[in-house]
Each structure stands twice: as C-alpha cells, then as structure tokens.
Design an enzyme around this catalytic site. Structure first.
Site, PDB file in Angstrom:
ATOM      1  N   HIS A   5     -43.773 -14.571 -18.698  1.00 12.62           N
ATOM      2  CA  HIS A   5     -42.738 -13.745 -18.086  1.00 12.62           C
ATOM      3  C   HIS A   5     -41.643 -13.418 -19.093  1.00 12.62           C
ATOM      4  O   HIS A   5     -41.579 -14.016 -20.158  1.00 12.62           O
ATOM      5  CB  HIS A   5     -42.122 -14.442 -16.859  1.00 12.62           C
ATOM      6  CG  HIS A   5     -41.346 -15.675 -17.187  1.00 12.62           C
ATOM      7  ND1 HIS A   5     -41.904 -16.938 -17.129  1.00 12.62           N
ATOM      8  CD2 HIS A   5     -40.062 -15.862 -17.596  1.00 12.62           C
ATOM      9  CE1 HIS A   5     -40.988 -17.828 -17.477  1.00 12.62           C
ATOM     10  NE2 HIS A   5     -39.870 -17.208 -17.772  1.00 12.62           N
ATOM     11  N   GLU A  62     -38.809 -12.545 -14.666  1.00 12.40           N
ATOM     12  CA  GLU A  62     -37.966 -13.521 -13.969  1.00 12.40           C
ATOM     13  C   GLU A  62     -36.538 -12.997 -13.970  1.00 12.40           C
ATOM     14  O   GLU A  62     -35.919 -12.862 -15.016  1.00 12.40           O
ATOM     15  CB  GLU A  62     -38.012 -14.868 -14.687  1.00 12.40           C
ATOM     16  CG  GLU A  62     -37.033 -15.891 -14.145  1.00 12.40           C
ATOM     17  CD  GLU A  62     -36.908 -17.091 -15.063  1.00 12.40           C
ATOM     18  OE1 GLU A  62     -35.768 -17.429 -15.435  1.00 12.40           O
ATOM     19  OE2 GLU A  62     -37.947 -17.675 -15.421  1.00 12.40           O
ATOM     20  N   HIS A  80     -36.714  -4.979 -24.949  1.00 19.28           N
ATOM     21  CA  HIS A  80     -36.913  -4.203 -23.732  1.00 19.28           C
ATOM     22  C   HIS A  80     -38.132  -4.726 -22.976  1.00 19.28           C
ATOM     23  O   HIS A  80     -38.925  -5.486 -23.509  1.00 19.28           O
ATOM     24  CB  HIS A  80     -37.086  -2.713 -24.055  1.00 19.28           C
ATOM     25  CG  HIS A  80     -38.277  -2.412 -24.890  1.00 19.28           C
ATOM     26  ND1 HIS A  80     -38.214  -2.292 -26.256  1.00 19.28           N
ATOM     27  CD2 HIS A  80     -39.590  -2.243 -24.567  1.00 19.28           C
ATOM     28  CE1 HIS A  80     -39.407  -2.044 -26.736  1.00 19.28           C
ATOM     29  NE2 HIS A  80     -40.273  -2.009 -25.729  1.00 19.28           N
ATOM     30  N   GLU A 123     -38.936   0.435 -21.234  1.00 18.79           N
ATOM     31  CA  GLU A 123     -39.791   1.450 -21.830  1.00 18.79           C
ATOM     32  C   GLU A 123     -40.932   1.773 -20.874  1.00 18.79           C
ATOM     33  O   GLU A 123     -41.579   0.872 -20.340  1.00 18.79           O
ATOM     34  CB  GLU A 123     -40.358   0.927 -23.152  1.00 18.79           C
ATOM     35  CG  GLU A 123     -41.269   1.893 -23.849  1.00 18.79           C
ATOM     36  CD  GLU A 123     -41.852   1.316 -25.131  1.00 18.79           C
ATOM     37  OE1 GLU A 123     -42.158   2.107 -26.028  1.00 18.79           O
ATOM     38  OE2 GLU A 123     -42.013   0.075 -25.223  1.00 18.79           O
TER      39      GLU A 123
END
Length: 146
Positions: A5, A62, A80, A123
């Site tokens: 994550h 998260e 990003h 993105e």
C-alpha cells in the site's frame, strides 16, 4: 517483494473519502479505528483490484487520519499515486464534471495529473495504446503544479 500500500496522511477524512471514493472511484476495503492511538486507517482499492485486495490486502492506499489534526505540508514530497484507466479522456471529463481540477491535461492521450484535497499528486495513465490527441485536451495548459 510485493507492493502492499501507499500511506497518505489526510486532514479531513470525509473530504478525502469523497475525493478518492465518490470522485476517483476507489472502493473502501477495510478500516481500523485506534482509540488509544487516536487515529483511523482507511484502506482503499481500485475496482479492478477487488479480488486481489480481498485475498491479499494489496494493492491498497492507506488513508491515515489522525484525530488530533495538524497541517500536512509538502504532500508531493513522496511522489504520486498512479492509476491505469481505460480511457483517459473520459476519466478526466468525469473528474472535471464533479469539480476536480486537471493540473496536467492528457494532451498526449497518455498521461494526466490531478491532486487530492490534501494536495497529493495523482497520475492517470492510459491503459494500452496511447489515444490520438483530442480537443479540448490537446490545447489545454497545465494549471498549478503536478
């Protein structure tokens, strides 16, 4: 090694969930409220990752919400989040229709950037082959930083 994550600290959990779930289309996987630590963790996944997320708890985002608020500056410092989309033009149009600013329009039919309410750069990448340039995207200028 496998990706699990990306953790993003958020100032307003409701505003962030509105952005990530209602506008971007992610789905809440699970959440943890920690009373003694005074924080909430909300895990999100992309719709196409539902089966994998249920089985392996990955790949996830998260959202960390600390109950005692503070300002988080420099959200761009970590880089990003990136998501593959079926049609970058349709995705950007849907985001614009719900008030999301497209910081870097998909002029090239391949890539765009938006930002979350907490200034996290996101993105968007066209799945498969690059789409042919189209208006209004081709003529659109960047807005802000991405």
């Amino acid at each position: 090694m496998r990706y699990l994550h990306t953790m993003v600290r958020v100032k307003d959990l409701d505003e962030s969930l509105d952005f990530y779930c209602n506008k971007l289309g992610l789905v809440e996987s699970h959440r943890i409220d920690n009373d003694s630590g005074r924080f909430t963790l909300v895990y999100l996944h992309a719709p196409r990752d539902a089966e994998l997320a249920a089985k392996t708890h990955a790949p996830l985002i998260e959202l960390t919400y600390n109950w005692d608020t503070e300002d988080y500056a420099g959200g761009r410092n970590f880089g990003h989040l990136a998501f593959e989309v079926d049609n970058i033009y349709e995705t950007c149009r849907k985001l614009m229709d719900v008030g999301v600013l497209i910081n870097r329009p998909p002029r090239d039919g391949h890539m765009a950037f938006v930002r979350s309410p907490d200034n996290i750069s996101i993105e968007l990448l066209q799945k498969g082959h690059v789409l042919a340039p189209e208006e209004p995207w081709f003529s659109m200028q960047n807005t802000g930083s991405w």
